[in-house]
Design a protein around this motif. Structure first.
Motif, short mmCIF file in Angstrom:
data_model
loop_
_atom_site.label_atom_id
_atom_site.label_comp_id
_atom_site.label_asym_id
_atom_site.label_seq_id
_atom_site.Cartn_x
_atom_site.Cartn_y
_atom_site.Cartn_z
N LEU B 79 -46.74 -0.16 11.10
CA LEU B 79 -45.46 -0.08 11.51
C LEU B 79 -44.70 1.16 11.24
O LEU B 79 -44.75 1.81 9.98
CB LEU B 79 -44.69 -1.30 11.13
CG LEU B 79 -45.43 -2.70 11.15
CD1 LEU B 79 -44.49 -3.61 10.49
CD2 LEU B 79 -45.55 -3.03 12.60
N VAL B 81 -41.27 2.91 9.76
CA VAL B 81 -40.10 2.59 8.93
C VAL B 81 -39.48 3.82 8.80
O VAL B 81 -39.97 4.94 8.35
CB VAL B 81 -40.70 2.06 7.52
CG1 VAL B 81 -39.44 1.70 6.85
CG2 VAL B 81 -41.56 1.09 7.51
N PHE B 100 -47.73 13.91 8.27
CA PHE B 100 -48.43 12.96 7.03
C PHE B 100 -49.15 11.70 7.68
O PHE B 100 -50.33 11.52 7.37
CB PHE B 100 -47.48 12.76 6.46
CG PHE B 100 -47.86 12.03 4.99
CD1 PHE B 100 -48.26 12.55 3.74
CD2 PHE B 100 -47.88 10.69 4.78
CE1 PHE B 100 -48.40 12.04 2.72
CE2 PHE B 100 -48.09 9.65 3.73
CZ PHE B 100 -48.46 10.43 2.57
N PRO B 101 -48.58 10.72 8.53
CA PRO B 101 -49.05 9.83 9.07
C PRO B 101 -50.32 9.89 9.77
O PRO B 101 -51.45 8.94 9.86
CB PRO B 101 -48.15 8.82 9.79
CG PRO B 101 -47.04 9.70 10.30
CD PRO B 101 -47.22 10.93 9.24
N ARG B 103 -52.50 12.40 9.44
CA ARG B 103 -53.46 13.00 8.36
C ARG B 103 -54.05 11.65 7.59
O ARG B 103 -55.22 11.73 7.50
CB ARG B 103 -52.88 14.05 7.15
CG ARG B 103 -52.27 15.19 7.95
CD ARG B 103 -52.88 16.25 7.14
NE ARG B 103 -52.66 17.63 7.85
CZ ARG B 103 -51.48 18.42 7.91
NH1 ARG B 103 -50.40 17.93 7.32
NH2 ARG B 103 -51.45 19.45 8.63
N MET B 104 -53.09 10.68 7.27
CA MET B 104 -53.41 9.48 6.58
C MET B 104 -54.63 8.79 7.67
O MET B 104 -55.37 8.24 7.21
CB MET B 104 -52.63 8.59 6.32
CG MET B 104 -51.55 9.07 5.27
SD MET B 104 -52.61 9.38 3.76
CE MET B 104 -52.50 10.97 3.34
N ARG B 105 -54.30 8.99 8.82
CA ARG B 105 -55.11 8.24 10.00
C ARG B 105 -56.42 9.06 10.51
O ARG B 105 -57.26 8.95 11.40
CB ARG B 105 -54.45 7.94 11.40
CG ARG B 105 -53.66 6.82 11.11
CD ARG B 105 -52.42 6.59 12.11
NE ARG B 105 -51.79 5.45 11.96
CZ ARG B 105 -50.87 5.14 10.78
NH1 ARG B 105 -50.31 6.15 9.99
NH2 ARG B 105 -50.27 3.81 10.73
N ARG B 148 -41.36 11.25 12.27
CA ARG B 148 -42.34 10.82 11.52
C ARG B 148 -42.74 9.36 11.55
O ARG B 148 -43.87 9.28 11.57
CB ARG B 148 -41.99 11.17 9.97
CG ARG B 148 -43.16 11.08 9.07
CD ARG B 148 -42.72 11.44 7.43
NE ARG B 148 -41.78 10.31 7.09
CZ ARG B 148 -41.30 10.22 5.62
NH1 ARG B 148 -41.58 11.13 4.78
NH2 ARG B 148 -40.49 9.26 5.32
N ALA B 149 -41.77 8.56 11.94
CA ALA B 149 -42.05 7.26 11.87
C ALA B 149 -42.58 6.76 13.37
O ALA B 149 -43.12 5.65 13.59
CB ALA B 149 -40.86 6.38 11.72
N PHE B 152 -47.13 8.37 15.31
CA PHE B 152 -48.41 7.65 15.49
C PHE B 152 -48.35 6.48 16.21
O PHE B 152 -49.00 5.77 16.41
CB PHE B 152 -48.96 7.33 14.01
CG PHE B 152 -47.86 6.32 13.42
CD1 PHE B 152 -48.21 5.02 13.13
CD2 PHE B 152 -46.99 6.74 12.27
CE1 PHE B 152 -47.22 4.14 12.50
CE2 PHE B 152 -46.12 6.03 11.48
CZ PHE B 152 -46.38 4.52 11.63
#
Lengths: 279, 362
Positions: B79, B81, B100-101, B103-105, B148-149, B152
């Motif tokens: 989700l 945020v 960031f999100p 890269r985390m994926r 950023r939220a 993705f």
């Protein structure tokens, strides 16, 4: 910022302190440095000895290595401590702070002899290990580098924990949560967000502990072995035993310059002045 | 990805003796914009954080498109945020914050670049890609947090007072932008605010919260025009509150009398749910008519003297001295009533359907 809007009145308030420092610190230090260069055989003769004689090079190398080890050990112990300190309620904070600071406030000699009681071959720790059958003889824990490391890490721990805790308390606590919400595992949130943002505290702590460890005398003298002496012990030896004061002065000057350089690096490049309250 | 349905069922959360969330259930349609509106401590943020996975509820269920998510850690819920203080990473620049999100994926670098550039365009920050966060204004930081939220493409976007730290004109501008971006992405939004104007402007539906409970759930029009409790009526929009005693029903209305002026003939809608005795009569300031001549009615009619006239730009707010105490009236700048001045003696009246009766405690 203090010092910027200072007039002559508040400047006058500094006079007693300045006079004290000038007479009892600045002047002796200047004399010390001068002594190190005053020799009929040449101004740099003592420094040549310090940096070219393998014996002294080894002492300096050992001092640097041990200070590094103490700094790293303090970081490994201090980081989780500071983290917990920052997360705890008022009671938990008080308990952790007391555990870190009570040894720090205890007299250096008392604490060092305390470690000897604990660590010596007939001491409590070796006795306990023998009791539960883990060892037969005794692990040499004191009067060697291990003893010095243990004693110094304990006394240096606050210098690591306090700057770390200061940085952590200023960190926005929603940042790790934000990282998690964006898809970071707890480990990734720590490595990518928390650790980089607390790096100033890590560097401040490492530098502070390293700097203070360079000149340590009492703990190495009591808990260390007779063979692996450190810089401060070498200085003491030259003053009290061989009475070679110019050489002791050269060693002291090396130590002083190293410490000032480290302080300057920390202040200039890592913005540590803010953490140490000088800015 | 189009928006997902969110189902919250029987959610409870206590902090010691304090009941933060009290049996909250809420069903949200795909692509819907739902606002949790309430004062601080009403449980709105706790509810939102429970959906985000950053607060663990004591009991209840939360599912997204029918899939239970309560057992998932926040990073597995997928989700978006947006936090109240934006929670941008100060050690990363704008691009790396938004990346960031992704890269985390473990997205490929080329895909990350493309996605970040696209979303930067959506929030009009193309030129700010390599800025440091500290070099951005509050409004720009807000947009980065939004980008950023959303980068993705989460099925649900959770926003916790995202405009709370900004000044009024910037908020209006960003409100419009949030609404536009929400339509563009088709994302379901759960939005938390204490600002009723923001809630009215943005939401498809509003859940008004107090003491951990949802007191009313409905469209902005419903909430404003037909509040079901005195609390909602007082919290959303301005209201005049008049203490009255209940009388007999009359058609779809109820007759009441004010102790301060018992001879006045007052009629209003009864929302007390069978209460008798005392009640509070609430009337919106813009529902009250002002006139110099006595209007041709006997109901909800009283004399008033203009005490204060405040020019608010688009409207004018009058404070009137009446036998029922001070009454506020709001009128358009260009209407016939705009000319009344302090000291004028006038008549005021309102239609019985514009007054509502609530139990006194609520």
């Amino acid at each position: 910022m203090p010092g910027k809007s200072m007039n002559w009145r508040s400047g006058a308030l500094l006079l007693p302190g300045l006079a004290f420092l000038a007479i009892l610190f600045a002047w002796p230090v200047a004399r010390l440095v001068a002594t190190s260069f005053s020799d009929s055989a040449g101004a740099f003769i003592h420094y040549q000895r310090v940096f070219l004689d393998p014996i002294y090079v080894r002492v300096i190398g050992r001092t640097l290595l041990l200070s590094t080890q103490v700094a790293v050990l303090c970081l490994l112990l201090g980081y989780p401590l500071a983290y917990q300190l920052n997360r705890s309620g008022p009671l938990g904070k008080a308990v952790i702070l007391l555990c870190v600071l009570i040894p720090f406030w205890t007299n250096l000699l008392v604490r060092s002899y305390g470690w000897i009681v604990l660590l010596n071959p007939q001491g409590i720790i070796n006795g306990l290990l023998r009791e539960i059958g883990l060892i037969d003889g005794a692990i040499p824990l004191v009067h060697n580098t291990t003893g010095v490391l243990i004693g110094m890490t304990q006394i240096m721990l606050p210098y690591m924990v306090l700057p770390l805790a200061a940085v952590m308390s200023r960190l926005d606590p929603t940042l790790p949560s934000a990282a998690r919400s964006l898809g970071a595992s707890p480990l990734a949130a720590f490595v990518r967000v928390y650790l980089p943002l607390t790096m100033p505290g890590v560097l401040a702590g490492l530098l502070l502990v390293f700097m203070l460890s360079l000149g340590f005398f009492v703990v190495p003298a009591l808990l260390g072995g007779p063979r692996d002496i450190l810089l401060a012990q070498l200085i003491e030896f030259n003053i009290n035993s061989t009475l070679n004061w110019p050489f002791a002065a050269a060693l002291s000057t090396v130590l002083l310059v190293a410490t000032i350089t480290l302080y300057w690096i920390g202040d200039r490049f890592f913005d540590l002045g803010r953490l140490w309250g000088t800015r | 990805m189009p928006g997902a349905a969110v189902q919250i069922t029987g959610l409870n959360k206590r902090y010691g003796d304090f009941v933060a969330v009290d049996d909250v259930s809420l069903s949200i349609e795909p692509g819907e914009f739902v606002t949790l509106l309430g004062l601080s401590g009403s449980g709105k943020t706790t509810t939102l954080m429970a959906v985000a996975g950053l607060t663990e509820p004591d009991s209840g269920a939360i599912s997204i498109d029918g899939r239970d998510i309560l057992s998932l850690p926040p990073e597995k819920r997928g989700l978006g945020v947006v936090f109240q203080n934006y929670a941008l990473f100060p050690h990363l620049d704008v691009f790396d914050n938004i990346a960031f999100p992704l890269r985390m994926r473990k997205w490929a670098d080329a895909d990350i670049r493309k996605a970040v550039e696209r979303v930067l365009q959506v929030v009009s920050l193309e030129q700010f890609s390599d800025r440091r966060i500290s070099a951005l204004s509050g409004g720009q930081q807000q947009r980065v947090a939004l980008a950023r939220a959303l980068v993705f493409e989460p099925p649900v976007l959770l926003m916790d007072e995202p405009l709370g730290a900004l000044d009024r004109s910037l908020r209006d501008q960003l409100q419009t932008e949030i609404k536009r971006i929400q339509r563009e992405f088709g994302v379901t939004v759960i939005y938390v605010t204490h600002d009723q104007e923001e809630a009215l402007a943005l939401s498809d539906r509003i859940a008004v919260m107090a003491n951990g409970k949802i007191c009313q759930l409905g469209s902005p029009d419903e909430i404003y025009e037909r509040p079901n409790t005195g609390f909602v009526a007082g919290f959303v929009g301005d209201s005049n509150r008049i203490a009255v005693s209940m009388g007999n029903p009359e058609d779809q209305f109820r007759r009441v009398s004010a102790p301060a002026a018992p001879e006045l003939e007052l009629l209003a809608l009864d929302r007390t749910e069978g209460n008798s005795g005392q009640a509070v009569l609430m009337v919106r300031p813009e529902a009250i008519e002002m006139s110099g001549e006595r209007p041709d009615t006997d109901v909800n009619l009283l004399e008033a003297r203009v005490e204060l006239r405040e020019f608010l730009g688009a409207s004018i707010r009058f404070t009137l001295d009446t036998r029922l105490g001070p009454i506020h009236v709001r009128k358009g700048r260009s209407g016939p009533a705009a000319g009344f001045k302090p000291g004028n003696d006038i008549w005021i009246s309102w239609s019985p359907s514009e007054g509502a009766l609530f139990p006194p405690a609520s």
